[in-house]
Design a protein around this motif. Structure first.
Motif, PDB file in Angstrom:
ATOM      1  N   GLY A 149     -13.070 -55.470  25.985  1.00 39.96           N
ATOM      2  CA  GLY A 149     -14.317 -55.075  26.626  1.00 39.96           C
ATOM      3  C   GLY A 149     -14.645 -55.912  27.847  1.00 39.96           C
ATOM      4  O   GLY A 149     -15.107 -55.389  28.873  1.00 39.96           O
ATOM      5  N   THR A 209     -11.748 -56.804  20.354  1.00 40.77           N
ATOM      6  CA  THR A 209     -12.693 -55.910  21.021  1.00 40.77           C
ATOM      7  C   THR A 209     -13.377 -56.607  22.187  1.00 40.77           C
ATOM      8  O   THR A 209     -13.523 -56.024  23.272  1.00 40.77           O
ATOM      9  CB  THR A 209     -13.737 -55.412  20.022  1.00 40.77           C
ATOM     10  N   LEU A 245     -15.011 -42.099  24.803  1.00 42.88           N
ATOM     11  CA  LEU A 245     -14.909 -42.871  23.562  1.00 42.88           C
ATOM     12  C   LEU A 245     -16.236 -42.934  22.833  1.00 42.88           C
ATOM     13  O   LEU A 245     -16.292 -42.841  21.599  1.00 42.88           O
ATOM     14  CB  LEU A 245     -14.398 -44.276  23.870  1.00 42.88           C
ATOM     15  N   LEU A 246     -17.320 -43.102  23.581  1.00 43.35           N
ATOM     16  CA  LEU A 246     -18.636 -43.191  22.944  1.00 43.35           C
ATOM     17  C   LEU A 246     -19.109 -41.858  22.385  1.00 43.35           C
ATOM     18  O   LEU A 246     -20.029 -41.812  21.565  1.00 43.35           O
ATOM     19  CB  LEU A 246     -19.661 -43.732  23.948  1.00 43.35           C
ATOM     20  N   ILE A 257     -15.003 -44.466  29.019  1.00 43.97           N
ATOM     21  CA  ILE A 257     -16.037 -45.014  28.136  1.00 43.97           C
ATOM     22  C   ILE A 257     -16.913 -43.893  27.589  1.00 43.97           C
ATOM     23  O   ILE A 257     -17.252 -43.873  26.389  1.00 43.97           O
ATOM     24  CB  ILE A 257     -16.885 -46.055  28.892  1.00 43.97           C
ATOM     25  N   ASP A 258     -17.302 -42.961  28.441  1.00 46.21           N
ATOM     26  CA  ASP A 258     -18.124 -41.832  27.990  1.00 46.21           C
ATOM     27  C   ASP A 258     -17.414 -41.023  26.910  1.00 46.21           C
ATOM     28  O   ASP A 258     -18.037 -40.598  25.923  1.00 46.21           O
ATOM     29  CB  ASP A 258     -18.469 -40.919  29.170  1.00 46.21           C
ATOM     30  N   TRP A 295     -14.589 -51.315  21.973  1.00 50.55           N
ATOM     31  CA  TRP A 295     -14.733 -52.040  23.236  1.00 50.55           C
ATOM     32  C   TRP A 295     -15.623 -51.316  24.249  1.00 50.55           C
ATOM     33  O   TRP A 295     -16.134 -51.935  25.183  1.00 50.55           O
ATOM     34  CB  TRP A 295     -13.366 -52.293  23.869  1.00 50.55           C
ATOM     35  N   ALA A 296     -15.802 -50.015  24.066  1.00 54.84           N
ATOM     36  CA  ALA A 296     -16.462 -49.214  25.106  1.00 54.84           C
ATOM     37  C   ALA A 296     -17.906 -49.645  25.340  1.00 54.84           C
ATOM     38  O   ALA A 296     -18.352 -49.738  26.494  1.00 54.84           O
ATOM     39  CB  ALA A 296     -16.403 -47.735  24.729  1.00 54.84           C
ATOM     40  N   SER A 297     -18.653 -49.916  24.282  1.00 52.50           N
ATOM     41  CA  SER A 297     -20.065 -50.284  24.452  1.00 52.50           C
ATOM     42  C   SER A 297     -20.210 -51.622  25.168  1.00 52.50           C
ATOM     43  O   SER A 297     -21.073 -51.779  26.044  1.00 52.50           O
ATOM     44  CB  SER A 297     -20.769 -50.335  23.093  1.00 52.50           C
ATOM     45  N   ARG A 355     -19.254 -51.154  28.896  1.00 51.08           N
ATOM     46  CA  ARG A 355     -20.324 -50.496  29.663  1.00 51.08           C
ATOM     47  C   ARG A 355     -21.435 -51.490  29.998  1.00 51.08           C
ATOM     48  O   ARG A 355     -21.950 -51.499  31.116  1.00 51.08           O
ATOM     49  CB  ARG A 355     -20.888 -49.319  28.872  1.00 51.08           C
TER      50      ARG A 355
END
Length: 328
Positions: free
Chosen positions: A131, A127, A156-157, A153-154, A201-203, A206
């Motif tokens: 990321g 991750t 996935l979150l 990212i938006d 990984w998205a957070s 970002r």
């Protein structure tokens, strides 16, 4: 009138004011944090236990797969619960035996810790790698790349990750194994690592994207561009050294979250399943017997709570050591 010599030697540096690197200063602040030091010792203890599980089990003389009650029926009573007190705890079975099957709880827990921490650690490393690459790339390139990555990212979150894990894991298994075939444990572990990384990984990306957007306009980055430095050199020599703090902090908070997520999936039957030792498997099995024998559920539940709490406290201490301004 006599000439007085002028002392041009530099003034002595006060003791303890020597220049130190940020890493040394952070380490010094961390050592003063008793909670962080104790938490680090607990975390290290769990990882040592996980690594040394086969050796400990060999010295102990038991393994997590043998059903000792089938060889010695007297270990269980007429209702298939441990005949001895406290779940059958004794000098022979330190943590007792499992109801119905009669497996040794101590070695099952050792290997369960090994499985859970191995999956969570691998998922954390993967991750962080994804990321960092995605976040730094999006922030540095900007433009359409940044816009596209931001929308991914938006999306996935916005997913309810737990529900999606439950629904998506059978689909992943079905891509590699037919419905009438048993799913290998290795495939379950790899699938868990990949799915946790895909939605984890998205957070981090970002966060790093925002950091890079601010750093790329700084003077030292502009100076590197003027000198003809390549984008790779700018990223590795100028940007990444300024991103280690958020990366380390996020990873220390990510690993315990993956431990609980992996155990939850095992508890629900879509992750690691019995007879493979796992924290979630033990808690799932223990939930069937806790009204009559709480001992079997006590050890995995208590050990997981201690580990997750210690790692979260360690993450807070690392954050405070690396960024004193964040300390409240």
């Amino acid at each position: 009138m006599t000439d007085e010599s002028v002392d041009t030697s530099p003034a002595p540096t006060p003791k303890g004011s020597e220049s130190r690197s940020p890493g040394r200063l952070a380490w010094k602040r961390f050592k003063r944090d008793r909670t962080g030091v104790v938490s680090a010792c607990i975390v290290i203890f769990f990882f040592v236990i996980a690594l040394a599980a086969p050796l400990i089990a060999k010295l102990y003389g038991k393994d997590p797969y043998t059903t000792y009650a089938s060889e010695r029926p007297e270990l269980l009573n007429a209702f298939a619960y441990p005949a001895g007190p406290n779940g059958g705890m004794s000098s022979e079975f330190w943590f007792g035996i499992e109801p119905q099957l009669g497996r040794d709880v101590f070695t099952f827990l050792l290997y369960g810790i090994r499985t859970s921490l191995g999956i969570a650690l691998a998922a954390t490393l993967l991750t962080c790698a994804v990321g960092v690459v995605v976040g730094v790339t999006a922030g540095y390139l900007g433009g359409k790349t940044d816009y596209f990555v931001g929308r991914v990212i938006d999306i996935l979150l916005s997913f309810p990750s737990t529900l999606f894990f439950i629904a998506f894991m059978p689909v992943v298994y079905g891509l590699f194994v037919a419905d009438d075939e048993n799913i290998p444990t290795s495939l379950r572990a790899v699938s868990l690592i990949l799915v946790l990384a895909v939605f984890g990984w998205a957070s981090l990306a970002r966060l790093l994207r925002g950091q890079v957007l601010g750093l790329r306009e700084r003077e030292f980055v502009e100076a590197a561009k003027v000198t003809g430095a390549s984008p790779w050199r700018i990223v590795f020599k100028e940007l990444l050294p300024n991103l280690w703090t958020p990366i380390i902090i996020q990873s220390t908070l990510m690993l315990p979250a993956f431990v609980t997520a992996e155990a939850g999936l095992a508890f629900l039957g879509v992750g690691i399943i019995d007879p493979t030792p796992d924290w979630g498997v033990m808690i799932q099995r223990g939930a069937q017997f806790y009204t009559e024998d709480i001992t079997f559920m006590l050890f995995p539940g208590l050990s997981m709570v201690i580990f997750v709490l210690a790692f979260n406290l360690l993450g807070d201490s690392v954050r405070d050591a690396l960024d004193p301004k964040s300390k409240r």
